[in-house]
Structures are given as C-alpha cells and as structure tokens.
Write a protein that holds these residues in place. Structure first.
Motif, PDB file in Angstrom:
ATOM      1  N   PRO A 208       0.817  -1.215   0.000  1.00 40.55           N
ATOM      2  CA  PRO A 208       0.000   0.000   0.000  1.00 40.55           C
ATOM      3  C   PRO A 208       0.854   1.271   0.000  1.00 40.55           C
ATOM      4  O   PRO A 208       1.921   1.308   0.606  1.00 40.55           O
ATOM      5  CB  PRO A 208      -0.782  -0.088   1.315  1.00 40.55           C
ATOM      6  CG  PRO A 208      -0.659  -1.494   1.787  1.00 40.55           C
ATOM      7  CD  PRO A 208       0.585  -2.048   1.186  1.00 40.55           C
ATOM      8  N   LEU A 209       0.333   2.290  -0.674  1.00 38.67           N
ATOM      9  CA  LEU A 209       1.045   3.572  -0.719  1.00 38.67           C
ATOM     10  C   LEU A 209       1.096   4.232   0.663  1.00 38.67           C
ATOM     11  O   LEU A 209       1.933   5.097   0.907  1.00 38.67           O
ATOM     12  CB  LEU A 209       0.401   4.506  -1.742  1.00 38.67           C
ATOM     13  CG  LEU A 209       0.642   4.084  -3.201  1.00 38.67           C
ATOM     14  CD1 LEU A 209      -0.242   4.874  -4.148  1.00 38.67           C
ATOM     15  CD2 LEU A 209       2.113   4.252  -3.576  1.00 38.67           C
ATOM     16  N   GLU A 210       0.196   3.807   1.557  1.00 41.02           N
ATOM     17  CA  GLU A 210       0.258   4.301   2.942  1.00 41.02           C
ATOM     18  C   GLU A 210       1.601   3.932   3.566  1.00 41.02           C
ATOM     19  O   GLU A 210       2.158   4.690   4.355  1.00 41.02           O
ATOM     20  CB  GLU A 210      -0.860   3.683   3.794  1.00 41.02           C
ATOM     21  CG  GLU A 210      -2.221   4.323   3.619  1.00 41.02           C
ATOM     22  CD  GLU A 210      -2.965   3.795   2.393  1.00 41.02           C
ATOM     23  OE1 GLU A 210      -2.374   3.029   1.607  1.00 41.02           O
ATOM     24  OE2 GLU A 210      -4.131   4.181   2.223  1.00 41.02           O
ATOM     25  N   VAL A 211       2.098   2.742   3.244  1.00 37.88           N
ATOM     26  CA  VAL A 211       3.368   2.273   3.806  1.00 37.88           C
ATOM     27  C   VAL A 211       4.535   3.080   3.251  1.00 37.88           C
ATOM     28  O   VAL A 211       5.440   3.485   3.981  1.00 37.88           O
ATOM     29  CB  VAL A 211       3.590   0.770   3.482  1.00 37.88           C
ATOM     30  CG1 VAL A 211       4.994   0.341   3.882  1.00 37.88           C
ATOM     31  CG2 VAL A 211       2.551  -0.077   4.192  1.00 37.88           C
ATOM     32  N   THR A 212       4.508   3.318   1.944  1.00 36.11           N
ATOM     33  CA  THR A 212       5.663   3.940   1.291  1.00 36.11           C
ATOM     34  C   THR A 212       5.515   5.454   1.180  1.00 36.11           C
ATOM     35  O   THR A 212       6.354   6.104   0.565  1.00 36.11           O
ATOM     36  CB  THR A 212       5.866   3.353  -0.120  1.00 36.11           C
ATOM     37  OG1 THR A 212       4.787   3.788  -0.958  1.00 36.11           O
ATOM     38  CG2 THR A 212       5.908   1.834  -0.081  1.00 36.11           C
ATOM     39  N   ALA A 213       4.441   5.984   1.761  1.00 38.90           N
ATOM     40  CA  ALA A 213       4.166   7.421   1.691  1.00 38.90           C
ATOM     41  C   ALA A 213       4.144   7.890   0.243  1.00 38.90           C
ATOM     42  O   ALA A 213       4.686   8.942  -0.096  1.00 38.90           O
ATOM     43  CB  ALA A 213       5.190   8.208   2.516  1.00 38.90           C
ATOM     44  N   GLY A 214       3.556   7.077  -0.598  1.00 38.38           N
ATOM     45  CA  GLY A 214       3.376   7.469  -1.988  1.00 38.38           C
ATOM     46  C   GLY A 214       4.571   7.166  -2.890  1.00 38.38           C
ATOM     47  O   GLY A 214       4.493   7.380  -4.102  1.00 38.38           O
ATOM     48  N   LEU A 215       5.657   6.663  -2.336  1.00 41.59           N
ATOM     49  CA  LEU A 215       6.854   6.388  -3.150  1.00 41.59           C
ATOM     50  C   LEU A 215       6.684   5.091  -3.934  1.00 41.59           C
ATOM     51  O   LEU A 215       5.923   4.202  -3.549  1.00 41.59           O
ATOM     52  CB  LEU A 215       8.092   6.275  -2.259  1.00 41.59           C
ATOM     53  CG  LEU A 215       8.503   7.524  -1.487  1.00 41.59           C
ATOM     54  CD1 LEU A 215       9.696   7.218  -0.585  1.00 41.59           C
ATOM     55  CD2 LEU A 215       8.837   8.650  -2.456  1.00 41.59           C
ATOM     56  N   GLU A 216       7.416   4.981  -5.022  1.00 43.03           N
ATOM     57  CA  GLU A 216       7.399   3.762  -5.823  1.00 43.03           C
ATOM     58  C   GLU A 216       8.457   2.762  -5.358  1.00 43.03           C
ATOM     59  O   GLU A 216       8.748   1.779  -6.023  1.00 43.03           O
ATOM     60  CB  GLU A 216       7.581   4.100  -7.311  1.00 43.03           C
ATOM     61  CG  GLU A 216       6.342   4.734  -7.934  1.00 43.03           C
ATOM     62  CD  GLU A 216       5.063   3.933  -7.679  1.00 43.03           C
ATOM     63  OE1 GLU A 216       5.116   2.689  -7.644  1.00 43.03           O
ATOM     64  OE2 GLU A 216       4.008   4.570  -7.474  1.00 43.03           O
ATOM     65  N   THR A 217       9.049   3.053  -4.207  1.00 43.30           N
ATOM     66  CA  THR A 217      10.026   2.131  -3.620  1.00 43.30           C
ATOM     67  C   THR A 217       9.511   1.676  -2.261  1.00 43.30           C
ATOM     68  O   THR A 217       8.626   2.304  -1.681  1.00 43.30           O
ATOM     69  CB  THR A 217      11.378   2.832  -3.406  1.00 43.30           C
ATOM     70  OG1 THR A 217      11.156   4.010  -2.616  1.00 43.30           O
ATOM     71  CG2 THR A 217      12.012   3.215  -4.738  1.00 43.30           C
ATOM     72  N   VAL A 218      10.076   0.576  -1.765  1.00 40.83           N
ATOM     73  CA  VAL A 218       9.719   0.101  -0.429  1.00 40.83           C
ATOM     74  C   VAL A 218      11.002  -0.271   0.313  1.00 40.83           C
ATOM     75  O   VAL A 218      11.927  -0.828  -0.272  1.00 40.83           O
ATOM     76  CB  VAL A 218       8.729  -1.075  -0.482  1.00 40.83           C
ATOM     77  CG1 VAL A 218       9.273  -2.248  -1.293  1.00 40.83           C
ATOM     78  CG2 VAL A 218       8.349  -1.543   0.932  1.00 40.83           C
ATOM     79  N   ALA A 219      11.047   0.074   1.597  1.00 42.49           N
ATOM     80  CA  ALA A 219      12.213  -0.236   2.436  1.00 42.49           C
ATOM     81  C   ALA A 219      11.924  -1.531   3.192  1.00 42.49           C
ATOM     82  O   ALA A 219      10.857  -1.680   3.785  1.00 42.49           O
ATOM     83  CB  ALA A 219      12.474   0.913   3.403  1.00 42.49           C
ATOM     84  N   ILE A 220      12.886  -2.461   3.171  1.00 44.99           N
ATOM     85  CA  ILE A 220      12.661  -3.788   3.775  1.00 44.99           C
ATOM     86  C   ILE A 220      13.847  -4.198   4.636  1.00 44.99           C
ATOM     87  O   ILE A 220      15.002  -3.953   4.281  1.00 44.99           O
ATOM     88  CB  ILE A 220      12.492  -4.865   2.682  1.00 44.99           C
ATOM     89  CG1 ILE A 220      11.425  -4.428   1.676  1.00 44.99           C
ATOM     90  CG2 ILE A 220      12.118  -6.211   3.284  1.00 44.99           C
ATOM     91  CD1 ILE A 220      11.249  -5.407   0.527  1.00 44.99           C
ATOM     92  N   ARG A 221      13.539  -4.825   5.776  1.00 44.18           N
ATOM     93  CA  ARG A 221      14.637  -5.430   6.519  1.00 44.18           C
ATOM     94  C   ARG A 221      14.176  -6.653   7.297  1.00 44.18           C
ATOM     95  O   ARG A 221      12.982  -6.809   7.594  1.00 44.18           O
ATOM     96  CB  ARG A 221      15.342  -4.422   7.424  1.00 44.18           C
ATOM     97  CG  ARG A 221      14.784  -4.277   8.838  1.00 44.18           C
ATOM     98  CD  ARG A 221      15.727  -3.368   9.630  1.00 44.18           C
ATOM     99  NE  ARG A 221      15.365  -3.279  11.039  1.00 44.18           N
ATOM    100  CZ  ARG A 221      16.023  -3.904  12.018  1.00 44.18           C
ATOM    101  NH1 ARG A 221      17.072  -4.658  11.752  1.00 44.18           N
ATOM    102  NH2 ARG A 221      15.645  -3.757  13.278  1.00 44.18           N
ATOM    103  N   MET A 222      15.147  -7.516   7.642  1.00 41.33           N
ATOM    104  CA  MET A 222      14.887  -8.666   8.509  1.00 41.33           C
ATOM    105  C   MET A 222      15.627  -8.425   9.820  1.00 41.33           C
ATOM    106  O   MET A 222      16.854  -8.433   9.855  1.00 41.33           O
ATOM    107  CB  MET A 222      15.380  -9.966   7.856  1.00 41.33           C
ATOM    108  CG  MET A 222      14.942 -11.209   8.633  1.00 41.33           C
ATOM    109  SD  MET A 222      15.727 -12.718   8.025  1.00 41.33           S
ATOM    110  CE  MET A 222      14.989 -12.869   6.422  1.00 41.33           C
TER     111      MET A 222
END
Ligand code: TXA
Ligand code: MG
Length: 358
Positions: free
Chosen positions: A114-128
């Motif tokens: 969802p764009l809510e997570v990425t604040a509208g960005l076309e990228t997503v930040a991920i970590r384990m």
C-alpha cells in the motif's frame, strides 16, 4: 486523536520467546492491531503492512507525518519477492551477508504494497531484524510487518519496553518487552535503486562494512553535517527534531577542549536559571564531577574506546535527561567512523544543528 485502547504489556523471554505470547501478539497483528516489539536496533511499532487501515493506525499512534515512509519487516527471504518487482544482485548479496541484521534495503515496490506504507513512493524499504522475539513474531504472523520506531514522533527512539509504554500507552494494543535493544540506534537505510547505492540514514551496519561488499557507496548529501550558519543563541528557542524536551547542544573538539567549553557553557546557562545535563564519557566524567561547576545531571554514555556501547545507551541517556528535568543538554561529540557516524547523525538531529566549537 485515535481511539484509546487497553495496552497489554507482555514480558517475553528474549532468547526463547514463549510461544503462547507470540501467538497472541501475532493474532493481534493479523487482525489489524498494533504490536510494539523488540528488535536488535530499537523497538518497532508494528502493523500488518498489507492492511491499509492498520498502517494508518501507526501514523495516528505516533503522530507521524504521512509523508514519512515505513520500513517493512520480514521473517524470511521469500517474502521479499512479494514486496518488490525486482531484486538486484547487490541486494541478494547484502541479504545473505547482513540479514537478519540492522540493514534496510530500498527497492522498487510491487503494487500490493500500500502507498500508505511507502508514503506514496514507488520504492519500499525492507529489513529482517535480528532478534528472536521479532523473528518469532514475524514468522508466526506470516504477514510482512510495517514498523517505525515505537516512539511518539519527535522523541528519542525507544530501546526498552518501558520507553514504548511511556510514549504509547493507550495507543498500542500489545507491547512485547524483550529487554534492552543490543545495537541501540536504528538500521542503516540503503537505497539500491540507483547505480551507486546511497546511504539515506547511517545506522547499525556501517559504511565501512557496506563498502567492503559493494565497493562504491555514497552518502546522501542531506546527511552532511549541520548548519554552518548556526550561532549560539539563548536556550528556549525550540526546534522540533527527534530529541528530548531539553534543548541539546553539541560541543565539538577534542575531549580535552570540549570539557573546558562544556564547563564554561554549563556555568553560563545555570546562571540564567537553566537546568543543565551533560552527556559525558567514562574518560571525561570526572572533570564534570570535580567542580567548581556542578552540572544538574550527568549521563555517562560509556567509554570512547567502545562506540558500540555509546550507541546502545544514547537514546536512554537522552530520555534520562528529560526525567531529570534538564532544560539544556550539553553533549560531547564522537568520531564519524564505524557506528560513530550513526551516533553523530542522531546527536546532530537531536541538537537541531546546534554545534558549538570548543
Ligand atoms: O532499526 C530500524 O530501522 C527501526 C526498527 C524498528 O526496525 N525502524 C525505524 O523505522 O527506524 P523509522 O520509521 O523510525 O525510520 C524509517 C526510515 C525513515 O528515515 C524513512 O524515511 C526511511 O526509513 N524510509 C522508509 N521507507 C523508505 C523508502 N521507500 N525510501 C526512502 N526512505 C525510506
Ligand atoms: Mg524513527
């Protein structure tokens, strides 16, 4: 704003988390609730990343501006493929070497994030994350978990369950208390969508470690130092950065010179009625204790020979300054090397760019 919830505080075994507590928290996540949980860096405020409503609750609970994107936490490597359109070879290598661990990778987003997570960005930040409680929670919930640091927006990040409670009681459904965070500063955020990878936020994985693997790694220009135009003014002028209530000043220079300057400033501000706390180190603490100037409060971050220890204690120390009603905090500075870069980044932010040379 946001409705008030009964916060359930569960102490969990940080090495072998009790399955019943993890199941409980995992169910709350799956049902769209908020769960704060320990990671190796700082505590996170988690929600199901694929549930827009749940993600919106994070922003409400923290009072976080909607234009600041969240990191998605995963418990297994296969989950990454559902979140991104493409995993470059560099990313694969970093995941192998650094995960679970304090490294967040920014990659191209898949539509289902969802764009809510990425604040509208076309990228997503991920970590384990590298914490048994976080991993057990993620693997039991079987959903990717969006989680910013579990502090009220603007406050120092939480490194204990009690810090979370102090900031978010009544706003989070469950707090899992798994003891004090081991790293103490947040993960390194690395953008892998450009030719040369760029560090957007220095953190637990150091630039030196990343360069060893990737060769060239750039630092985001926005990280560069503080405002050179800034001149000391009287305390009371508030900046809204992530910092304690007190006004923080960094005092640059060798420890010897910094001690002199800090004592001088301490005297000056106490004469103006301020309550002054000092962020000191084992090497310098005695100079502040000996007088003739007596600070209202001293926090010893650790030894200068052990920057990892200083990172671990930094946020707790800033919170302690507030608990001791300091109105001014004077902090020593550290080398921009290894984890020192992350320490200095957080201190500069807490100080809102107020750096005084000694
Ligand atoms: O160690 C950590 O990273 C902790 C623990 C809980 O995992 N989390 C954390 O989250 O520090 P937060 O929300 O406090 O910081 C996330 C940082 C922000 O600076 C945000 O702007 C950046 O990551 N970020 C998130 N998604 C991004 C994206 N798609 N592109 C660029 N930056 C992003
Ligand atoms: Mg944060």
């Amino acid at each position: 704003m946001g409705k008030i919830v009964a916060t359930q505080y569960l102490v969990v075994n940080p090495v072998e988390p009790e399955p019943d507590k993890i199941e409980w928290a995992a169910r709350v996540l799956r049902e769209g609730g908020l769960v704060a949980f320990p990671t190796e860096t700082v505590y996170g405020l988690g929600a199901n990343a694929l549930n827009r409503e749940a993600v919106r609750k994070i922003f409400q609970a923290k009072g976080r501006p909607a234009d600041n994107p969240l990191i998605v936490h995963v418990g297994s490597l296969v989950e990454v493929d559902n979140l991104v359109t493409y995993v470059p070879e560099k990313a694969r290598r970093l995941m192998q070497l650094f995960w679970p661990g304090p490294l967040t990778l920014v990659l191209p987003r898949r539509d289902q994030v969802p764009l809510e997570v990425t604040a509208g960005l076309e990228t997503v930040a991920i970590r384990m994350p590298d914490h048994p409680v976080a991993l057990a929670l993620l693997r039991t919930a079987r959903v990717p978990v969006a989680a910013p640091s579990a502090n009220r927006s603007g406050r120092p990040s939480p490194t204990t369950g009690q810090h979370v409670l102090a900031d978010l009681q009544g706003k989070v459904d469950v707090v899992l208390d798994g003891g004090a965070a081991r790293v103490g500063v947040e993960s390194t955020v690395l953008d892998l969508t450009t030719e040369v990878p760029v560090i957007l936020r220095p953190g637990g994985a150091t630039v030196e470690q990343l360069r060893e693997v990737l060769g060239e790694v750039a630092l985001d220009p926005a990280l560069e130092k503080s405002d050179p135009e800034w001149k000391p003014r009287s305390p009371g002028m508030k900046y809204t950065h992530y910092s304690p209530e007190a006004e923080v000043f960094l005092v640059a220079g060798s420890p010897r010179l910094a001690v002199q300057k800090i004592l001088e400033l301490c005297k000056k501000w106490q004469e103006r009625g301020e309550r002054v706390a000092i962020l000191a180190t084992e090497e310098t603490a005695d100079y502040y204790r000996r007088g003739p100037v007596v600070p209202d409060h001293i926090e010893i971050l650790g030894s200068r020979r052990n920057l990892e220890e200083i990172a671990r204690r930094l946020f707790n120390a800033l919170r302690n300054c507030d608990l001791n009603q300091a109105t001014v905090v004077l902090a020593e500075t550290f080398p921009d090397e290894g984890i020192g870069l992350a320490i200095m980044n957080r201190l500069r932010k807490a100080a809102g760019g107020r750096v005084i040379s000694s």
